[in-house]
Design a protein around this motif. Structure first.
Motif: not given
Length: 169
Positions: A6-30
């Protein structure tokens, strides 16, 4: 045996974070909410969980204010917490919550609010009883709070503006 870190998020994590959120919630709102909170400068603690170099979990605590009698008390809102579906049940979500709490306490934060499953968040000390006197458009059993110190028990919860725009989208 793979190691989760576990580490602090960095700007280059943005795309990976977006994918995790979309996969976890099944939508783009989060994912949109995360982008808006980070862009708006409202993120207080943002962490990612990595497994074999891949981001598989994400948590974000943003600035929230409790307004009471003309005073504004800083607090934090936990939203969202996301874990890749293939990693559900592995403890990643809990590890993210616990690590974020340590960092928040070290930074002097004393009150966190979450809107979520009471059975899940109750394991980390969140309770509806601690949040039931707050005035909020999200008031209900899912609204829970956790205090680590002296913090208001009443007042209006004022979320970052991103919550209004992302949830209305």
């Amino acid at each position: 045996m793979s190691m989760m870190s576990i580490r602090a998020a960095t700007p280059r994590d943005r795309e990976a974070i977006r994918l995790v959120e979309e996969h976890a919630f099944g939508q783009q709102a989060e994912a949109g909410l995360v982008d808006a909170l980070v862009t708006g400068g409202d993120a207080v603690v943002e962490l990612v969980a990595e497994e074999d170099g891949q981001v598989v979990g994400h948590i974000l605590f943003s600035r929230l204010f409790v307004q009471n009698g003309g005073k504004s008390f800083p607090a934090v809102a936990l939203a969202p917490l996301a874990v890749e579906p293939s990693f559900h049940g592995t403890g990643i979500g809990g590890a993210l919550v616990r690590e974020a709490h340590i960092r928040l306490k070290d930074a002097g934060e004393v009150l966190a609010v979450v809107l979520g499953d009471p059975a899940y968040y109750g394991r980390f000390g969140y309770s509806h009883a601690r949040a039931e006197k707050f005035e909020s458009e999200f008031q209900g059993e899912a609204l829970q709070a956790l205090a680590w110190g002296e913090a208001p028990e009443t007042g209006k919860l004022v979320y970052a503006s991103a919550f209004g725009t992302a949830l209305a989208a």
